[in-house]
Write a protein that holds these residues in place. Structure first.
Motif, PDB file in Angstrom:
ATOM      1  N   ALA A  30       0.826  -1.212   0.000  1.00  0.00           N
ATOM      2  CA  ALA A  30       0.000   0.000   0.000  1.00  0.00           C
ATOM      3  C   ALA A  30       0.858   1.259   0.000  1.00  0.00           C
ATOM      4  N   LEU A  31       1.908   1.278   0.823  1.00  0.00           N
ATOM      5  CA  LEU A  31       2.802   2.440   0.857  1.00  0.00           C
ATOM      6  C   LEU A  31       3.523   2.630  -0.469  1.00  0.00           C
ATOM      7  N   SER A  32       3.899   1.536  -1.120  1.00  0.00           N
ATOM      8  CA  SER A  32       4.560   1.645  -2.419  1.00  0.00           C
ATOM      9  C   SER A  32       3.637   2.269  -3.449  1.00  0.00           C
ATOM     10  N   VAL A  33       2.386   1.819  -3.471  1.00  0.00           N
ATOM     11  CA  VAL A  33       1.418   2.377  -4.418  1.00  0.00           C
ATOM     12  C   VAL A  33       1.179   3.861  -4.145  1.00  0.00           C
ATOM     13  N   VAL A  34       1.013   4.203  -2.866  1.00  0.00           N
ATOM     14  CA  VAL A  34       0.776   5.607  -2.513  1.00  0.00           C
ATOM     15  C   VAL A  34       1.964   6.475  -2.894  1.00  0.00           C
ATOM     16  N   THR A  35       3.185   5.988  -2.640  1.00  0.00           N
ATOM     17  CA  THR A  35       4.382   6.757  -2.989  1.00  0.00           C
ATOM     18  C   THR A  35       4.496   6.973  -4.494  1.00  0.00           C
ATOM     19  N   CYS A  36       4.273   5.918  -5.259  1.00  0.00           N
ATOM     20  CA  CYS A  36       4.355   6.043  -6.725  1.00  0.00           C
ATOM     21  C   CYS A  36       3.287   6.988  -7.260  1.00  0.00           C
ATOM     22  N   LEU A  37       2.072   6.875  -6.749  1.00  0.00           N
ATOM     23  CA  LEU A  37       1.008   7.774  -7.201  1.00  0.00           C
ATOM     24  C   LEU A  37       1.302   9.219  -6.812  1.00  0.00           C
ATOM     25  N   SER A  38       1.898   9.422  -5.646  1.00  0.00           N
ATOM     26  CA  SER A  38       2.241  10.790  -5.223  1.00  0.00           C
ATOM     27  C   SER A  38       3.271  11.406  -6.157  1.00  0.00           C
ATOM     28  N   PHE A  39       4.321  10.627  -6.489  1.00  0.00           N
ATOM     29  CA  PHE A  39       5.326  11.129  -7.415  1.00  0.00           C
ATOM     30  C   PHE A  39       4.711  11.414  -8.780  1.00  0.00           C
ATOM     31  N   ALA A  40       3.830  10.531  -9.234  1.00  0.00           N
ATOM     32  CA  ALA A  40       3.190  10.735 -10.532  1.00  0.00           C
ATOM     33  C   ALA A  40       2.345  12.003 -10.531  1.00  0.00           C
ATOM     34  N   CYS A  41       1.615  12.247  -9.446  1.00  0.00           N
ATOM     35  CA  CYS A  41       0.793  13.465  -9.364  1.00  0.00           C
ATOM     36  C   CYS A  41       1.662  14.725  -9.365  1.00  0.00           C
ATOM     37  N   VAL A  42       2.776  14.675  -8.628  1.00  0.00           N
ATOM     38  CA  VAL A  42       3.679  15.837  -8.605  1.00  0.00           C
ATOM     39  C   VAL A  42       4.234  16.115  -9.997  1.00  0.00           C
ATOM     40  N   LEU A  43       4.665  15.060 -10.705  1.00  0.00           N
ATOM     41  CA  LEU A  43       5.203  15.244 -12.053  1.00  0.00           C
ATOM     42  C   LEU A  43       4.144  15.771 -13.018  1.00  0.00           C
ATOM     43  N   LEU A  44       2.932  15.237 -12.926  1.00  0.00           N
ATOM     44  CA  LEU A  44       1.858  15.720 -13.794  1.00  0.00           C
ATOM     45  C   LEU A  44       1.523  17.182 -13.501  1.00  0.00           C
ATOM     46  N   PHE A  45       1.557  17.556 -12.215  1.00  0.00           N
ATOM     47  CA  PHE A  45       1.307  18.955 -11.870  1.00  0.00           C
ATOM     48  C   PHE A  45       2.387  19.865 -12.451  1.00  0.00           C
ATOM     49  N   MET A  46       3.645  19.417 -12.379  1.00  0.00           N
ATOM     50  CA  MET A  46       4.725  20.224 -12.939  1.00  0.00           C
ATOM     51  C   MET A  46       4.592  20.349 -14.458  1.00  0.00           C
ATOM     52  N   VAL A  47       4.201  19.261 -15.119  1.00  0.00           N
ATOM     53  CA  VAL A  47       4.015  19.315 -16.569  1.00  0.00           C
ATOM     54  C   VAL A  47       2.888  20.276 -16.935  1.00  0.00           C
ATOM     55  N   SER A  48       1.815  20.259 -16.154  1.00  0.00           N
ATOM     56  CA  SER A  48       0.691  21.154 -16.444  1.00  0.00           C
ATOM     57  C   SER A  48       1.061  22.619 -16.274  1.00  0.00           C
ATOM     58  N   ALA A  49       2.100  22.889 -15.455  1.00  0.00           N
ATOM     59  CA  ALA A  49       2.523  24.269 -15.242  1.00  0.00           C
ATOM     60  C   ALA A  49       3.455  24.786 -16.328  1.00  0.00           C
ATOM     61  N   LEU A  50       3.925  23.901 -17.215  1.00  0.00           N
ATOM     62  CA  LEU A  50       4.813  24.336 -18.290  1.00  0.00           C
ATOM     63  C   LEU A  50       4.043  25.152 -19.319  1.00  0.00           C
ATOM     64  N   PRO A  51       4.714  26.095 -19.984  1.00  0.00           N
ATOM     65  CA  PRO A  51       4.016  26.867 -21.028  1.00  0.00           C
ATOM     66  C   PRO A  51       3.657  25.978 -22.206  1.00  0.00           C
ATOM     67  N   PRO A  52       2.527  26.210 -22.844  1.00  0.00           N
ATOM     68  CA  PRO A  52       2.110  25.370 -23.986  1.00  0.00           C
ATOM     69  C   PRO A  52       3.121  25.439 -25.120  1.00  0.00           C
ATOM     70  N   PHE A  53       3.351  24.304 -25.751  1.00  0.00           N
ATOM     71  CA  PHE A  53       4.316  24.256 -26.845  1.00  0.00           C
ATOM     72  C   PHE A  53       3.773  25.034 -28.045  1.00  0.00           C
ATOM     73  N   GLY A  54       4.598  25.932 -28.591  1.00  0.00           N
ATOM     74  CA  GLY A  54       4.210  26.704 -29.769  1.00  0.00           C
ATOM     75  C   GLY A  54       3.358  27.919 -29.492  1.00  0.00           C
TER      76      GLY A  54
END
Length: 270
Positions: A30-54
């Motif tokens: 359970a902790l492994s799944v939660v940790t992986c999902l947390s990292f994935a959410c952080v990365l997705l949030f950072m990607v969403s904050a990037l300026p749109p390409f073009g």
């Protein structure tokens, strides 16, 4: 009637053996799944904050590339802008990448290590340690290995002058070691490059990198003259610490590449 004396704590030991390990496994999963999902959410949030390409509203100019291109030779003494960037401006990033290689090798060693018998692989291990003589392969290896080693050293030592450097040169050196071990067997290769040699070389290279670049960053951040000459740009002995750092990275990469070959092919470190 005699009363049987039950060992104190036996009930707790039985409960722990019966319920503790499965509960721990479920908690770990359970902790492994939660940790992986947390990292994935952080990365997705950072990607969403990037300026749109073009997007025409994106910044059309960035001062960082201009700094690297226009002032890189003056700051680092290296004609190779990439080498100056990764081994001077962003040297700790490169150090982290080298540490990732060391961590990967350590993790693979831990996962593949076995103290029990590996009878199913004994024939393969014996073949890799002392292969049947293959005249064509051995003669070809005896011709190519020195040339590949020499080319790998050239790529490492000229990394601050031309395309190349520690990572690419280290991969070339590692390939030469693998070719030699494949042709002559790992038993013969261990005469001059044993596991202890690999381990100590990787550790010494990482220690040197951390201490050397840590000293340079500390001196620069405090306005102290580090006393490291940059030399004449274009000369072999130039670019300050960059050639030495290239050597450290190259040796570490070569040892890790060869270590992976040994781990996955022969089971040498049982």
């Amino acid at each position: 009637m005699k009363m049987q004396n039950k060992p104190v704590g036996r009930g707790w030991v039985n409960w722990k053996t019966k319920h503790g390990k499965p509960a721990f496994r479920r908690l770990y999963a359970a902790l492994s799944v939660v940790t992986c999902l947390s990292f994935a959410c952080v990365l997705l949030f950072m990607v969403s904050a990037l300026p749109p390409f073009g997007d025409p509203g994106n910044p059309a100019f960035n001062e960082v590339p201009r700094k690297y291109i226009e002032e890189g030779v003056q700051d680092t003494g290296a004609l190779n802008i990439v080498a100056g960037m990764i081994l001077d401006y962003r040297a700790f990033d490169t150090f982290a990448e080298a540490c990732v290689l060391f961590t990967a090798a350590a993790a693979v060693l831990i996962l593949l290590r076995s103290d029990g018998p590996l009878s199913a692989f004994d024939s393969l291990i014996q073949e890799m340690e002392d292969p049947r003589p293959n005249v064509i392969l051995m003669q070809t290896a005896s011709l190519l290995v020195p040339i590949i080693l020499l080319f790998g050293c050239y790529v490492i030592l000229n990394g601050h002058l031309s395309p190349g450097g520690g990572f690419s040169g280290g991969a070339i050196l590692g390939a030469a070691l693998i070719l030699y071990a494949s042709a002559y067997g790992t038993k013969r290769a261990r005469r001059f490059i044993h596991y202890n040699v690999l381990r100590r070389t990787i550790a010494l290279c990482l220690y040197f990198y951390a201490l050397a670049k840590g000293y340079a960053f500390y001196a620069g951040a405090n306005g102290i003259d580090a006393g490291i000459p940059k030399g004449t740009p274009g000369a072999l002995f130039s670019a300050g610490l960059i050639p030495l750092l290239n050597i450290a990275v190259g040796l570490a990469v070569a040892c890790v590449v060869y270590l992976f070959y040994i781990l996955f092919s022969t089971g040498e470190f049982r």
